[in-house]
Design a protein around this motif. Structure first.
Motif, PDB file in Angstrom:
ATOM      1  N   LEU A   1      -7.110 -41.852 -43.320  1.00 11.75           N
ATOM      2  CA  LEU A   1      -6.597 -41.069 -44.453  1.00 11.75           C
ATOM      3  C   LEU A   1      -5.979 -39.761 -43.969  1.00 11.75           C
ATOM      4  O   LEU A   1      -4.905 -39.355 -44.432  1.00 11.75           O
ATOM      5  CB  LEU A   1      -7.734 -40.797 -45.450  1.00 11.75           C
ATOM      6  CG  LEU A   1      -7.370 -39.935 -46.660  1.00 11.75           C
ATOM      7  CD1 LEU A   1      -6.262 -40.587 -47.488  1.00 11.75           C
ATOM      8  CD2 LEU A   1      -8.601 -39.676 -47.534  1.00 11.75           C
ATOM      9  N   GLU A   2      -6.639 -39.114 -43.024  1.00  4.86           N
ATOM     10  CA  GLU A   2      -6.117 -37.868 -42.458  1.00  4.86           C
ATOM     11  C   GLU A   2      -4.765 -38.102 -41.771  1.00  4.86           C
ATOM     12  O   GLU A   2      -3.789 -37.368 -42.002  1.00  4.86           O
ATOM     13  CB  GLU A   2      -7.126 -37.293 -41.452  1.00  4.86           C
ATOM     14  CG  GLU A   2      -6.724 -35.946 -40.874  1.00  4.86           C
ATOM     15  CD  GLU A   2      -7.664 -35.473 -39.762  1.00  4.86           C
ATOM     16  OE1 GLU A   2      -7.246 -34.572 -39.002  1.00  4.86           O
ATOM     17  OE2 GLU A   2      -8.784 -36.013 -39.628  1.00  4.86           O
ATOM     18  N   LEU A   3      -4.696 -39.145 -40.959  1.00  4.15           N
ATOM     19  CA  LEU A   3      -3.454 -39.458 -40.248  1.00  4.15           C
ATOM     20  C   LEU A   3      -2.354 -39.857 -41.233  1.00  4.15           C
ATOM     21  O   LEU A   3      -1.211 -39.395 -41.121  1.00  4.15           O
ATOM     22  CB  LEU A   3      -3.693 -40.579 -39.232  1.00  4.15           C
ATOM     23  CG  LEU A   3      -2.472 -41.041 -38.433  1.00  4.15           C
ATOM     24  CD1 LEU A   3      -1.875 -39.895 -37.619  1.00  4.15           C
ATOM     25  CD2 LEU A   3      -2.839 -42.209 -37.517  1.00  4.15           C
ATOM     26  N   ASP A   4      -2.687 -40.719 -42.190  1.00  2.37           N
ATOM     27  CA  ASP A   4      -1.711 -41.155 -43.195  1.00  2.37           C
ATOM     28  C   ASP A   4      -1.103 -39.963 -43.932  1.00  2.37           C
ATOM     29  O   ASP A   4       0.100 -39.907 -44.190  1.00  2.37           O
ATOM     30  CB  ASP A   4      -2.372 -42.082 -44.221  1.00  2.37           C
ATOM     31  CG  ASP A   4      -2.440 -43.520 -43.749  1.00  2.37           C
ATOM     32  OD1 ASP A   4      -1.797 -43.857 -42.745  1.00  2.37           O
ATOM     33  OD2 ASP A   4      -3.151 -44.313 -44.395  1.00  2.37           O
ATOM     34  N   THR A   5      -1.964 -39.020 -44.304  1.00  2.00           N
ATOM     35  CA  THR A   5      -1.500 -37.836 -45.048  1.00  2.00           C
ATOM     36  C   THR A   5      -0.459 -37.070 -44.237  1.00  2.00           C
ATOM     37  O   THR A   5       0.588 -36.661 -44.757  1.00  2.00           O
ATOM     38  CB  THR A   5      -2.695 -36.923 -45.392  1.00  2.00           C
ATOM     39  OG1 THR A   5      -3.654 -37.689 -46.138  1.00  2.00           O
ATOM     40  CG2 THR A   5      -2.262 -35.727 -46.205  1.00  2.00           C
ATOM     41  N   LYS A   6      -0.725 -36.889 -42.939  1.00  2.00           N
ATOM     42  CA  LYS A   6       0.213 -36.171 -42.056  1.00  2.00           C
ATOM     43  C   LYS A   6       1.513 -36.965 -41.876  1.00  2.00           C
ATOM     44  O   LYS A   6       2.604 -36.393 -41.882  1.00  2.00           O
ATOM     45  CB  LYS A   6      -0.444 -35.922 -40.694  1.00  2.00           C
ATOM     46  CG  LYS A   6      -1.610 -34.942 -40.719  1.00  2.00           C
ATOM     47  CD  LYS A   6      -1.114 -33.509 -40.704  1.00  2.00           C
ATOM     48  CE  LYS A   6      -2.249 -32.496 -40.760  1.00  2.00           C
ATOM     49  NZ  LYS A   6      -3.175 -32.600 -39.647  1.00  2.00           N
ATOM     50  N   LEU A   7       1.395 -38.276 -41.694  1.00  2.00           N
ATOM     51  CA  LEU A   7       2.593 -39.095 -41.462  1.00  2.00           C
ATOM     52  C   LEU A   7       3.456 -39.159 -42.718  1.00  2.00           C
ATOM     53  O   LEU A   7       4.689 -39.215 -42.618  1.00  2.00           O
ATOM     54  CB  LEU A   7       2.202 -40.503 -41.001  1.00  2.00           C
ATOM     55  CG  LEU A   7       1.484 -40.595 -39.646  1.00  2.00           C
ATOM     56  CD1 LEU A   7       1.175 -42.043 -39.295  1.00  2.00           C
ATOM     57  CD2 LEU A   7       2.313 -39.943 -38.530  1.00  2.00           C
ATOM     58  N   ARG A   8       2.831 -39.126 -43.896  1.00  2.00           N
ATOM     59  CA  ARG A   8       3.602 -39.134 -45.140  1.00  2.00           C
ATOM     60  C   ARG A   8       4.368 -37.823 -45.327  1.00  2.00           C
ATOM     61  O   ARG A   8       5.403 -37.789 -45.996  1.00  2.00           O
ATOM     62  CB  ARG A   8       2.691 -39.408 -46.338  1.00  2.00           C
ATOM     63  CG  ARG A   8       2.265 -40.865 -46.392  1.00  2.00           C
ATOM     64  CD  ARG A   8       1.568 -41.265 -47.693  1.00  2.00           C
ATOM     65  NE  ARG A   8       1.502 -42.718 -47.762  1.00  2.00           N
ATOM     66  CZ  ARG A   8       0.540 -43.463 -47.223  1.00  2.00           C
ATOM     67  NH1 ARG A   8      -0.472 -42.878 -46.599  1.00  2.00           N
ATOM     68  NH2 ARG A   8       0.579 -44.784 -47.295  1.00  2.00           N
ATOM     69  N   GLU A   9       3.869 -36.753 -44.742  1.00  2.00           N
ATOM     70  CA  GLU A   9       4.610 -35.482 -44.781  1.00  2.00           C
ATOM     71  C   GLU A   9       5.885 -35.580 -43.942  1.00  2.00           C
ATOM     72  O   GLU A   9       6.879 -34.924 -44.231  1.00  2.00           O
ATOM     73  CB  GLU A   9       3.727 -34.333 -44.263  1.00  2.00           C
ATOM     74  CG  GLU A   9       2.603 -33.945 -45.216  1.00  2.00           C
ATOM     75  CD  GLU A   9       1.650 -32.944 -44.577  1.00  2.00           C
ATOM     76  OE1 GLU A   9       1.946 -32.437 -43.469  1.00  2.00           O
ATOM     77  OE2 GLU A   9       0.591 -32.678 -45.188  1.00  2.00           O
ATOM     78  N   LEU A  10       5.849 -36.411 -42.910  1.00  2.00           N
ATOM     79  CA  LEU A  10       7.018 -36.585 -42.043  1.00  2.00           C
ATOM     80  C   LEU A  10       8.016 -37.581 -42.631  1.00  2.00           C
ATOM     81  O   LEU A  10       9.229 -37.429 -42.470  1.00  2.00           O
ATOM     82  CB  LEU A  10       6.578 -37.055 -40.649  1.00  2.00           C
ATOM     83  CG  LEU A  10       5.620 -36.139 -39.882  1.00  2.00           C
ATOM     84  CD1 LEU A  10       5.233 -36.764 -38.546  1.00  2.00           C
ATOM     85  CD2 LEU A  10       6.263 -34.769 -39.653  1.00  2.00           C
ATOM     86  N   ASP A  11       7.522 -38.640 -43.296  1.00  2.00           N
ATOM     87  CA  ASP A  11       8.393 -39.613 -43.955  1.00  2.00           C
ATOM     88  C   ASP A  11       7.587 -40.327 -45.031  1.00  2.00           C
ATOM     89  O   ASP A  11       6.820 -41.250 -44.731  1.00  2.00           O
ATOM     90  CB  ASP A  11       8.958 -40.623 -42.952  1.00  2.00           C
ATOM     91  CG  ASP A  11      10.025 -41.518 -43.563  1.00  2.00           C
ATOM     92  OD1 ASP A  11      10.017 -41.688 -44.802  1.00  2.00           O
ATOM     93  OD2 ASP A  11      10.865 -42.044 -42.831  1.00  2.00           O
ATOM     94  N   ALA A  12       7.773 -39.903 -46.279  1.00  2.00           N
ATOM     95  CA  ALA A  12       6.974 -40.448 -47.384  1.00  2.00           C
ATOM     96  C   ALA A  12       7.314 -41.901 -47.679  1.00  2.00           C
ATOM     97  O   ALA A  12       6.466 -42.658 -48.157  1.00  2.00           O
ATOM     98  CB  ALA A  12       7.179 -39.603 -48.638  1.00  2.00           C
ATOM     99  N   ASN A  13       8.545 -42.309 -47.398  1.00  2.00           N
ATOM    100  CA  ASN A  13       8.974 -43.676 -47.721  1.00  2.00           C
ATOM    101  C   ASN A  13       8.590 -44.690 -46.660  1.00  2.00           C
ATOM    102  O   ASN A  13       8.426 -45.868 -46.961  1.00  2.00           O
ATOM    103  CB  ASN A  13      10.495 -43.722 -47.932  1.00  2.00           C
ATOM    104  CG  ASN A  13      10.913 -42.966 -49.170  1.00  2.00           C
ATOM    105  OD1 ASN A  13      10.234 -43.018 -50.189  1.00  2.00           O
ATOM    106  ND2 ASN A  13      12.013 -42.234 -49.080  1.00  2.00           N
ATOM    107  N   ASP A  14       8.465 -44.240 -45.420  1.00  2.00           N
ATOM    108  CA  ASP A  14       8.188 -45.177 -44.313  1.00  2.00           C
ATOM    109  C   ASP A  14       7.257 -44.543 -43.281  1.00  2.00           C
ATOM    110  O   ASP A  14       7.585 -44.436 -42.105  1.00  2.00           O
ATOM    111  CB  ASP A  14       9.517 -45.598 -43.655  1.00  2.00           C
ATOM    112  CG  ASP A  14       9.349 -46.748 -42.672  1.00  2.00           C
ATOM    113  OD1 ASP A  14       8.292 -47.414 -42.697  1.00  2.00           O
ATOM    114  OD2 ASP A  14      10.275 -46.979 -41.869  1.00  2.00           O
ATOM    115  N   PRO A  15       6.060 -44.118 -43.727  1.00  3.62           N
ATOM    116  CA  PRO A  15       5.162 -43.418 -42.796  1.00  3.62           C
ATOM    117  C   PRO A  15       4.706 -44.274 -41.628  1.00  3.62           C
ATOM    118  O   PRO A  15       4.473 -43.771 -40.522  1.00  3.62           O
ATOM    119  CB  PRO A  15       3.975 -43.010 -43.684  1.00  3.62           C
ATOM    120  CG  PRO A  15       4.015 -43.965 -44.846  1.00  3.62           C
ATOM    121  CD  PRO A  15       5.466 -44.272 -45.073  1.00  3.62           C
TER     122      PRO A  15
END
Length: 254
Positions: free
Chosen positions: A224-238
């Protein structure tokens, strides 16, 4: 690195590793052997299930699985006989054995006969930015047939604090729209935005070094922590950043 620099760095690594060259050293090559939707998704599911340990052995044993099913996985799942199942008895990959393989075949048959197939089951409980509840519900349906208790360990439950690396990887293969021909983008009912990074030793270590992850364990909370950060970088294709994190860890020993 600031956030913009980190995004540029990771985007560059995605371009470097999200290429056709990636396929030849990865179990994603197994579903690529097939053209029929059901063959692709069953081949992908079974090879993702045994995707832990040495990658060459994973690929070798995945090919073996396909051979034992006559290289026609959907037909085997739907129309196997008891003597057909007996051919699977001697299969083994790490702790996944022939008995497990037989349960998986019977369960897949149940899913296609009674639940409209794998895509329908996985898409039923999807949320806007998470597949974790869906994976947990999938596991309940999957083991809704007689089975040995030991076989349950081969499908993770994110609601039991598992990172569910192999199923998240499988969902990336099936759902992610990939213009480079690695991920298959077969399932249109689940958007890439809902997918999670397959978190393992390699991607976890790289994520920590890059400041994307603080939690030490590779579990559901870390995901969940990693997903949250990756979605900040690309919400459509984290989940595209899996290529960057994995490539940096496995190929560059980052």
């Amino acid at each position: 690195m600031n956030k913009a620099e980190l995004k540029d760095f990771l985007d560059e690594k995605v371009l470097q590793y999200n290429t056709l060259d990636f396929i030849e050293s990865d179990p994603v090559q197994i579903p690529h052997l097939f053209t029929q939707k059901e063959d692709i998704e069953i081949a992908g599911f079974l090879s993702a299930t045994i995707a832990w340990g040495n990658r060459k052995m994973i690929i070798k044993n995945s090919h073996r699985m396909m051979e034992l099913m006559g290289n026609a996985p959907y037909d085997f799942v739907m129309s196997h006989t008891e003597p057909d199942l007996e051919r699977l008895e001697n299969f083994v990959h790490r702790t996944f054995n022939g008995q497990d393989f037989m349960v998986f075949i019977k369960s897949l048959q149940n899913i296609y006969k009674n639940h409209n197939g794998l895509e329908a089951v996985f898409s039923k409980n999807k949320e806007i930015n998470s597949m974790q509840k869906s994976i947990s519900e999938f596991k309940k349906i999957f083991f809704d047939i007689p089975h040995a208790a030991r076989t349950q360990k081969h499908i993770s439950d994110p609601l039991n604090n598992s990172a569910a690396k192999r199923i998240n990887m499988y969902l990336r293969w099936m759902c992610r729209e990939d213009n480079n021909g690695v991920d298959l983008g077969l399932w249109k009912s689940i958007p890439s935005a809902a997918l999670s990074c397959p978190l393992d030793v390699h991607s976890g270590n790289v994520a920590r070094k890059l400041g994307l992850l603080n939690r030490k364990q590779n579990d559901a909370k870390a995901l969940l922590e990693l997903d949250t950060k990756l979605r900040e970088l690309d919400a459509n294709d984290p989940v595209k950043y899996d290529f960057a994190l994995f490539g940096l860890g496995v190929f560059e020993s980052f």
